[in-house]
Design a protein around this motif. Structure first.
Motif, PDB file in Angstrom:
ATOM      1  N   VAL A  20      17.271  26.682  14.341  1.00  0.00           N
ATOM      2  CA  VAL A  20      17.011  26.841  15.772  1.00  0.00           C
ATOM      3  C   VAL A  20      18.305  27.324  16.422  1.00  0.00           C
ATOM      4  CG1 VAL A  20      16.336  25.691  17.911  1.00  0.00           C
ATOM      5  CG2 VAL A  20      15.261  25.039  15.756  1.00  0.00           C
ATOM      6  N   ASN A  21      18.249  28.452  17.080  1.00  0.00           N
ATOM      7  CA  ASN A  21      19.466  29.090  17.590  1.00  0.00           C
ATOM      8  C   ASN A  21      20.081  28.399  18.793  1.00  0.00           C
ATOM      9  OD1 ASN A  21      19.311  31.008  15.583  1.00  0.00           O
ATOM     10  ND2 ASN A  21      18.270  32.530  16.848  1.00  0.00           N
ATOM     11  N   ARG A  22      19.235  27.916  19.700  1.00  0.00           N
ATOM     12  CA  ARG A  22      19.764  27.321  20.926  1.00  0.00           C
ATOM     13  C   ARG A  22      19.239  25.906  21.133  1.00  0.00           C
ATOM     14  NH1 ARG A  22      18.636  31.055  25.887  1.00  0.00           N
ATOM     15  NH2 ARG A  22      16.526  30.937  25.020  1.00  0.00           N
ATOM     16  N   ALA A 205      -0.268  21.398   2.968  1.00  0.00           N
ATOM     17  CA  ALA A 205      -0.366  21.460   4.427  1.00  0.00           C
ATOM     18  C   ALA A 205       0.833  22.161   5.051  1.00  0.00           C
ATOM     19  CB  ALA A 205      -0.509  20.051   4.994  1.00  0.00           C
ATOM     20  N   ILE A 206       1.989  22.043   4.428  1.00  0.00           N
ATOM     21  CA  ILE A 206       3.186  22.670   4.995  1.00  0.00           C
ATOM     22  C   ILE A 206       3.350  24.118   4.524  1.00  0.00           C
ATOM     23  CG2 ILE A 206       4.993  22.176   3.271  1.00  0.00           C
ATOM     24  CD1 ILE A 206       6.678  21.091   5.641  1.00  0.00           C
ATOM     25  N   LYS A 207       2.564  24.512   3.531  1.00  0.00           N
ATOM     26  CA  LYS A 207       2.686  25.866   2.981  1.00  0.00           C
ATOM     27  C   LYS A 207       2.428  26.965   4.013  1.00  0.00           C
ATOM     28  CE  LYS A 207       1.368  28.683  -0.994  1.00  0.00           C
ATOM     29  NZ  LYS A 207       0.552  28.758  -2.241  1.00  0.00           N
ATOM     30  N   PRO A 208       1.439  26.838   4.918  1.00  0.00           N
ATOM     31  CA  PRO A 208       1.246  27.882   5.933  1.00  0.00           C
ATOM     32  C   PRO A 208       2.490  28.113   6.783  1.00  0.00           C
ATOM     33  CG  PRO A 208      -0.668  26.468   5.849  1.00  0.00           C
ATOM     34  CD  PRO A 208       0.384  25.816   4.998  1.00  0.00           C
ATOM     35  N   PHE A 209       3.230  27.038   7.058  1.00  0.00           N
ATOM     36  CA  PHE A 209       4.458  27.174   7.825  1.00  0.00           C
ATOM     37  C   PHE A 209       5.521  27.886   7.001  1.00  0.00           C
ATOM     38  CE2 PHE A 209       8.540  25.715   9.458  1.00  0.00           C
ATOM     39  CZ  PHE A 209       8.387  25.942  10.822  1.00  0.00           C
ATOM     40  N   VAL A 210       5.569  27.579   5.715  1.00  0.00           N
ATOM     41  CA  VAL A 210       6.522  28.235   4.807  1.00  0.00           C
ATOM     42  C   VAL A 210       6.250  29.732   4.767  1.00  0.00           C
ATOM     43  CG1 VAL A 210       7.332  28.393   2.423  1.00  0.00           C
ATOM     44  CG2 VAL A 210       6.786  26.162   3.401  1.00  0.00           C
ATOM     45  N   ILE A 211       4.976  30.095   4.666  1.00  0.00           N
ATOM     46  CA  ILE A 211       4.603  31.511   4.625  1.00  0.00           C
ATOM     47  C   ILE A 211       4.928  32.187   5.958  1.00  0.00           C
ATOM     48  CG2 ILE A 211       2.663  33.112   4.422  1.00  0.00           C
ATOM     49  CD1 ILE A 211       1.365  31.058   2.528  1.00  0.00           C
ATOM     50  N   GLY A 212       4.616  31.508   7.057  1.00  0.00           N
ATOM     51  CA  GLY A 212       4.898  32.074   8.371  1.00  0.00           C
ATOM     52  C   GLY A 212       6.376  32.284   8.610  1.00  0.00           C
ATOM     53  N   TRP A 216       9.331  35.077  10.540  1.00  0.00           N
ATOM     54  CA  TRP A 216      10.277  34.710  11.604  1.00  0.00           C
ATOM     55  C   TRP A 216      11.208  33.628  11.048  1.00  0.00           C
ATOM     56  CZ3 TRP A 216       8.758  29.672  11.935  1.00  0.00           C
ATOM     57  CH2 TRP A 216       7.401  29.396  11.683  1.00  0.00           C
ATOM     58  N   PRO A 217      12.392  34.002  10.581  1.00  0.00           N
ATOM     59  CA  PRO A 217      13.288  33.068   9.884  1.00  0.00           C
ATOM     60  C   PRO A 217      13.918  31.989  10.761  1.00  0.00           C
ATOM     61  CG  PRO A 217      14.363  35.170  10.195  1.00  0.00           C
ATOM     62  CD  PRO A 217      12.935  35.371  10.600  1.00  0.00           C
ATOM     63  N   PHE A 218      13.682  32.028  12.078  1.00  0.00           N
ATOM     64  CA  PHE A 218      14.271  31.006  12.948  1.00  0.00           C
ATOM     65  C   PHE A 218      13.468  30.898  14.237  1.00  0.00           C
ATOM     66  CE2 PHE A 218      16.393  35.059  13.773  1.00  0.00           C
ATOM     67  CZ  PHE A 218      16.173  35.209  15.144  1.00  0.00           C
ATOM     68  N   SER A 219      13.728  29.808  14.992  1.00  0.00           N
ATOM     69  CA  SER A 219      13.206  29.666  16.350  1.00  0.00           C
ATOM     70  C   SER A 219      14.376  29.872  17.294  1.00  0.00           C
ATOM     71  CB  SER A 219      12.596  28.276  16.569  1.00  0.00           C
ATOM     72  OG  SER A 219      11.350  28.160  15.917  1.00  0.00           O
ATOM     73  N   ASN A 220      14.137  30.530  18.409  1.00  0.00           N
ATOM     74  CA  ASN A 220      15.241  30.829  19.333  1.00  0.00           C
ATOM     75  C   ASN A 220      15.692  29.603  20.113  1.00  0.00           C
ATOM     76  OD1 ASN A 220      17.078  32.752  20.465  1.00  0.00           O
ATOM     77  ND2 ASN A 220      15.899  32.644  22.370  1.00  0.00           N
ATOM     78  N   SER A 221      14.760  28.685  20.390  1.00  0.00           N
ATOM     79  CA  SER A 221      15.110  27.507  21.177  1.00  0.00           C
ATOM     80  C   SER A 221      14.411  26.270  20.623  1.00  0.00           C
ATOM     81  CB  SER A 221      14.706  27.698  22.641  1.00  0.00           C
ATOM     82  OG  SER A 221      13.294  27.737  22.758  1.00  0.00           O
ATOM     83  N   GLU A 222      14.887  25.112  21.044  1.00  0.00           N
ATOM     84  CA  GLU A 222      14.286  23.859  20.610  1.00  0.00           C
ATOM     85  C   GLU A 222      12.856  23.737  21.135  1.00  0.00           C
ATOM     86  OE1 GLU A 222      15.277  19.046  20.665  1.00  0.00           O
ATOM     87  OE2 GLU A 222      16.576  20.465  21.716  1.00  0.00           O
ATOM     88  N   LYS A 223      12.651  24.154  22.380  1.00  0.00           N
ATOM     89  CA  LYS A 223      11.301  24.114  22.947  1.00  0.00           C
ATOM     90  C   LYS A 223      10.368  25.044  22.182  1.00  0.00           C
ATOM     91  CE  LYS A 223      12.304  22.714  27.703  1.00  0.00           C
ATOM     92  NZ  LYS A 223      12.171  23.082  29.143  1.00  0.00           N
ATOM     93  N   GLY A 224      10.909  26.169  21.729  1.00  0.00           N
ATOM     94  CA  GLY A 224      10.105  27.088  20.932  1.00  0.00           C
ATOM     95  C   GLY A 224       9.680  26.462  19.620  1.00  0.00           C
ATOM     96  N   ALA A 225      10.590  25.726  18.978  1.00  0.00           N
ATOM     97  CA  ALA A 225      10.283  25.046  17.717  1.00  0.00           C
ATOM     98  C   ALA A 225       9.214  23.973  17.934  1.00  0.00           C
ATOM     99  CB  ALA A 225      11.546  24.430  17.130  1.00  0.00           C
ATOM    100  N   GLN A 226       9.332  23.254  19.057  1.00  0.00           N
ATOM    101  CA  GLN A 226       8.349  22.215  19.370  1.00  0.00           C
ATOM    102  C   GLN A 226       6.983  22.825  19.670  1.00  0.00           C
ATOM    103  OE1 GLN A 226      10.466  20.323  22.555  1.00  0.00           O
ATOM    104  NE2 GLN A 226      11.676  19.016  21.179  1.00  0.00           N
TER     105      GLN A 226
END
Length: 270
Positions: A20-22, A205-212, A216-226
């Protein structure tokens, strides 16, 4: 979904890194983690829940599962030690340790080695568990009483005898040490026929997130990750419940347009 999940007797858990970048108060990108929790195979209500946190401390799953006191399927990660639940180990992880030790040899099918012997003993346990499928809970209980328990006891007796033979820092030595260190959690599946031999349900169950994340190798913000955690929770829960994600999400928005936000479990009911 979180409240409903905590009422379950069995939960599977897993986690994976997410940059997460920010993040407020941090000057540099944070190596956060997306934690995954889902209901067991025999649960009447299927829930897949993602939870983003800024790290991998044990405090995170402990806080998330603070009112859960059932069985927790997970790997050998020490962060799960602080949770007030009965840990159920993953035999797929143990098998992987022995398989890695077997694969470094010139002849990968030479099962006369310690690594080969350990691997075959684990395979016998898997064979006993899957010889009758699909099966009822009563049938699973019978198989475990007649076969799995004896095979499990035999495996750990072999580990104790072989520990002094294998070089401690070798792959085989590490595999045996890992198995013995996880003995309590690895034998927990014998306590209840609803428990599974592996934690593959969480890994699937976590594999779809791994593929996704490959896109997109990162989230720009904490709110974005949430927000990502929320979206994946809704979509993957819909899929686990046998619903079409598009129709599932449309129903949610239709309900939100006319509700007073004192919602309970409309999306997981009918």
């Amino acid at each position: 979904m979180h409240g409903l999940l905590l009422r379950e007797n069995i939960i599977h858990a897993d986690e994976m890194p997410l940059q997460v970048n920010r993040v407020n108060g941090r000057e540099k990108p944070v190596n956060g983690y997306m934690w995954l929790y889902r209901t067991g195979k025999f649960s009447e209500r299927q829930i897949v829940l993602y939870d983003y946190r800024n790290g991998r401390k044990g405090d995170y799953p402990a806080e998330f599962l603070k009112s859960f006191f059932g069985y927790l399927h997970c790997d050998g990660l020490r962060q799960y030690d602080v949770i007030n639940a009965v840990r159920v180990g993953c035999w797929a992880h143990v098998r992987r340790y022995f398989k890695n030790a077997l694969d470094v040899r010139c002849d990968k099918r030479d099962y006369t080695t310690l690594a080969g012997q350990g691997f075959l003993k684990i395979q016998e346990i898997f064979a006993a568990e899957t010889e009758k499928s699909p099966y009822s809970l009563a049938e699973i209980a019978a198989i475990r009483k007649e076969k799995s328990q004896k095979l499990t006891e035999d495996f750990f007796e072999w580990c104790e005898k072989s520990q002094g033979i294998a070089v401690p820092k070798s792959l085989t030595g590490k595999a045996i040490s890992y198995a013995l260190g996880q003995k309590k959690s690895l034998t927990a599946f014998l306590n209840d026929p609803r428990l599974e031999l592996t934690n593959n349900a969480a890994e699937r169950a976590i594999k779809p997130f791994v593929i996704g994340r490959k896109n997109w190798p990162f989230s720009n913000s904490e709110k974005g990750a949430q927000a990502t955690a929320v979206i994946y929770s809704v979509v993957e829960t819909a899929k686990a419940a046998g619903a079409k994600p598009f129709e599932f999400i449309r129903r949610i928005f239709e309900k939100l347009c006319s509700c007073d936000f004192r919602l309970k479990s409309f999306c997981l009911g009918t």
